[in-house]
Scaffold this active site. Structure first.
Site, PDB file in Angstrom:
ATOM      1  N   LYS A   1      46.046 -10.260  57.526  1.00  8.74           N
ATOM      2  CA  LYS A   1      45.871  -9.055  56.708  1.00  8.74           C
ATOM      3  C   LYS A   1      45.435  -7.866  57.573  1.00  8.74           C
ATOM      4  CE  LYS A   1      42.416  -9.001  53.547  1.00  8.74           C
ATOM      5  NZ  LYS A   1      41.547  -7.820  53.684  1.00  8.74           N
ATOM      6  N   SER A   2      44.397  -8.057  58.377  1.00  9.62           N
ATOM      7  CA  SER A   2      43.896  -6.947  59.207  1.00  9.62           C
ATOM      8  C   SER A   2      44.975  -6.444  60.162  1.00  9.62           C
ATOM      9  CB  SER A   2      42.717  -7.412  60.062  1.00  9.62           C
ATOM     10  OG  SER A   2      41.608  -7.677  59.261  1.00  9.62           O
TER      11      SER A   2
ATOM     12  N   ARG B   1      47.105  -2.715  60.400  1.00  6.11           N
ATOM     13  CA  ARG B   1      47.097  -1.907  61.628  1.00  6.11           C
ATOM     14  C   ARG B   1      48.500  -1.725  62.178  1.00  6.11           C
ATOM     15  NH1 ARG B   1      42.345  -4.071  60.663  1.00  6.11           N
ATOM     16  NH2 ARG B   1      40.420  -3.352  61.655  1.00  6.11           N
TER      17      ARG B   1
ATOM     18  N   SER C   1      30.902  -2.827  61.557  1.00  4.63           N
ATOM     19  CA  SER C   1      32.082  -2.820  60.689  1.00  4.63           C
ATOM     20  C   SER C   1      33.331  -2.430  61.468  1.00  4.63           C
ATOM     21  CB  SER C   1      31.869  -1.827  59.540  1.00  4.63           C
ATOM     22  OG  SER C   1      33.120  -1.509  58.955  1.00  4.63           O
TER      23      SER C   1
ATOM     24  N   ASP D   1      34.572 -12.792  56.613  1.00  8.00           N
ATOM     25  CA  ASP D   1      35.404 -13.132  55.455  1.00  8.00           C
ATOM     26  C   ASP D   1      35.404 -14.634  55.152  1.00  8.00           C
ATOM     27  OD1 ASP D   1      36.039 -10.471  55.129  1.00  8.00           O
ATOM     28  OD2 ASP D   1      37.833 -10.593  56.377  1.00  8.00           O
TER      29      ASP D   1
ATOM     30  N   ARG E   1      38.672 -14.003  47.904  1.00  8.93           N
ATOM     31  CA  ARG E   1      38.057 -15.057  48.735  1.00  8.93           C
ATOM     32  C   ARG E   1      37.132 -15.952  47.909  1.00  8.93           C
ATOM     33  NH1 ARG E   1      40.719 -14.031  53.316  1.00  8.93           N
ATOM     34  NH2 ARG E   1      40.749 -11.856  53.973  1.00  8.93           N
TER      35      ARG E   1
HETATM   36  C1  S3P Z   1      38.413  -5.767  58.071  1.00 10.21           C
HETATM   37  C2  S3P Z   1      37.098  -5.735  58.434  1.00 10.21           C
HETATM   38  C3  S3P Z   1      36.042  -6.425  57.678  1.00 10.21           C
HETATM   39  C4  S3P Z   1      36.613  -7.498  56.771  1.00 10.21           C
HETATM   40  C5  S3P Z   1      37.806  -7.024  55.999  1.00 10.21           C
HETATM   41  C6  S3P Z   1      38.899  -6.552  56.925  1.00 10.21           C
HETATM   42  C7  S3P Z   1      39.389  -5.006  58.860  1.00 10.21           C
HETATM   43  O1  S3P Z   1      35.389  -5.451  56.884  1.00 10.21           O
HETATM   44  O2  S3P Z   1      35.630  -7.948  55.872  1.00 10.21           O
HETATM   45  O3  S3P Z   1      38.330  -8.069  55.183  1.00 10.21           O
HETATM   46  O4  S3P Z   1      40.598  -5.229  58.704  1.00 10.21           O
HETATM   47  O5  S3P Z   1      38.941  -4.165  59.663  1.00 10.21           O
HETATM   48  P1  S3P Z   1      34.161  -4.546  57.463  1.00 10.21           P
HETATM   49  O6  S3P Z   1      34.654  -3.770  58.588  1.00 10.21           O
HETATM   50  O7  S3P Z   1      33.758  -3.688  56.310  1.00 10.21           O
HETATM   51  O8  S3P Z   1      33.105  -5.557  57.834  1.00 10.21           O
END
Ligand code: S3P
Length: 429
Positions: free
Chosen positions: A21-22, A26, A167, A315, A388
């Site tokens: 997902k992340s 990006r 974060s 997560d 989740r």
């Molecule tokens: C993410 C960062 C995390 C994670 C989220 C996805 C990302 O959040 O919990 O599911 O893609 O950068 P935070 O940056 O708020 O911790």
């Protein structure tokens, strides 16, 4: 929608999980910023990442889905087209916070909205640095919550910014704004967080300076068009890895999964808890490392999850808490207060749901203490609209007496389309 689960027979599977997902978010954003066409393979077709594509299209980025499932994104070299309509980020904090970095540098105003859950999530953390860079942001919700209105500026100024919270979303927001700002932008993080933005910027030809937890980019360096293949999501694999780890004799192999060390903390924790596992890296970059994880179940024992390890497994905490309830001895989770501002208050919901299933759990301000090993019983549980939570408790249901029903499971689509089918296949139902 509901997911109904019963105690699992022997868990044995050789699987792949959908794209990360992340990394999908990006890849779409960097492709959109580039100066040509990028083909994105294995892009996650979850609601969150499809939402990012929808928002980019609203801003004039041409995105075409090819017959083989690849998305072709035609970059706009950093210049979006203004839209009168709201940009709906759905359930996705990543979409809202990362897009905000790019929109802060556009010569127009945008309004970002989200669903009920996203409308309760804090945006001050990105408003502050983007404000320091020269953009004007305000929220229209309660406190610092969305809708988020951004008055962009084409003359953003690079800053040095110390993240008050660990974060990756805030780090990425500031670095993306930095690409479109004047001069150098440096982010200093208190502890390491997932580094996909840094790695992918480099993959797309943008120099990134990294010195420990200081990360800098220079304004004006835009991504170059490149094709990219998204690895499988280790946070989705986590559900099956925990299920296998907690069932002595179980065996699960997950292939083509991302093995970025800022995301694999779960594996170290499961090893500490007594699981047997093997990680095999098959390709290493440029970009993101990818490989195979094989896990063999064993009787688990409790562990402590705290400090620097938390951002790495941010997560995975709900499903790790389930592992803690299935383990003998005590599992302590601390320094995880950030979980209170995720898609739900994950500390409160996990503690409540585990208790409802018969586990012994004490919630603390920044975590919980789980006295593991008590038998779990199937009950009816709400997902609280949090993907989740829904999936973590579906896994708990595999170890419970009787039927576990998870209500309101539409949210699973945000990150793991096909989860319920995989669960059925794995439990031979
Ligand atoms: C993410 C960062 C995390 C994670 C989220 C996805 C990302 O959040 O919990 O599911 O893609 O950068 P935070 O940056 O708020 O911790």
């Amino acid at each position: 929608m509901e997911i109904r689960v019963h105690r699992a027979p022997r868990i044995e599977a050789d699987i792949r999980v959908p794209g990360d997902k992340s990394i999908s978010h990006r890849s779409a954003l960097l492709a959109a910023l580039s100066d040509g066409i990028c083909h994105l393979g294995n892009y996650l077709r979850g609601e969150d990442c499809l939402g990012t594509l929808r928002v980019l299209r609203q801003l004039g980025v041409v995105i075409e889905e090819k017959s083989d499932g690849i998305f072709a994104v035609r970059g706009c070299a950093g210049r979006f087209i203004a839209t009168e309509s709201d940009l709906d980020c759905g359930n996705s904090g990543t979409t809202m916070r990362l897009m905000a970095g790019l929109l802060a540098a556009q010569p127009f105003q945008s309004r970002l909205t989200g669903d009920d859950s996203l409308s309760r999530r804090p945006m001050r953390r990105i408003m502050e640095p983007l404000g320091l860079m020269g953009a004007k942001l305000r929220t229209e919700g309660q406190g610092d919550c969305p809708p988020l209105v951004i008055e962009g500026s084409v003359s953003l100024q690079g800053i040095e910014y110390r993240l008050p919270v660990a974060s990756a979303q805030v780090k990425s927001c500031v670095l993306l704004a930095g690409l479109l700002a004047r001069g150098r932008t440096t982010v200093v993080q208190p502890v390491a967080t997932r580094d996909h933005t840094e790695r992918m910027l480099e993959y797309f030809g943008v120099p990134v300076e990294r010195e420990g937890e200081r990360i800098s980019v220079l304004g004006g360096n835009l991504p170059q068009a490149r094709d990219f293949q998204v690895p499988g999501d280790i946070s989705s694999a986590a559900f099956w890895l925990v299920a296998a780890a907690a069932q002595p004799g179980a065996n699960v192999v997950v292939r083509d999964v991302g093995l970025n060390p800022t995301r694999t903390g779960l594996l170290g924790i499961l090893l500490r808890m007594g699981a047997r596992l093997r990680e095999e890296e098959l390709s290493r970059g440029p970009g993101e490392p990818l490989g195979k994880i094989e896990i063999l179940g064993a009787p688990l024992r409790g562990t402590t999850i705290e400090g620097k390890e938390i951002p790495n497994v941010i997560d995975e905490i709900p499903v790790l808490a389930v592992a803690g309830a299935l383990a003998s001895g005590t599992t302590i989770i601390r320094d995880a207060g950030e979980l209170r501002v995720k898609e739900s208050d994950r500390l409160a919901v996990v503690a409540h749901h585990l208790t409802a299933m018969g586990a012994e759990v004490v919630e603390t301000p920044d975590g919980m203490v789980i006295h593991g090993g008590r038998p779990l019983r199937g009950v009816r549980l709400s997902s609280h609209g949090d993907h989740r939570i829904a999936m973590a408790f579906a896994i708990a249901g595999l170890f419970a007496e009787g039927e576990t029903v998870i209500e309101d499971t539409q949210c699973v689509e945000t990150s793991y389309p096909g989860f319920a089918e995989q669960l059925r296949r794995m439990t031979h139902e």
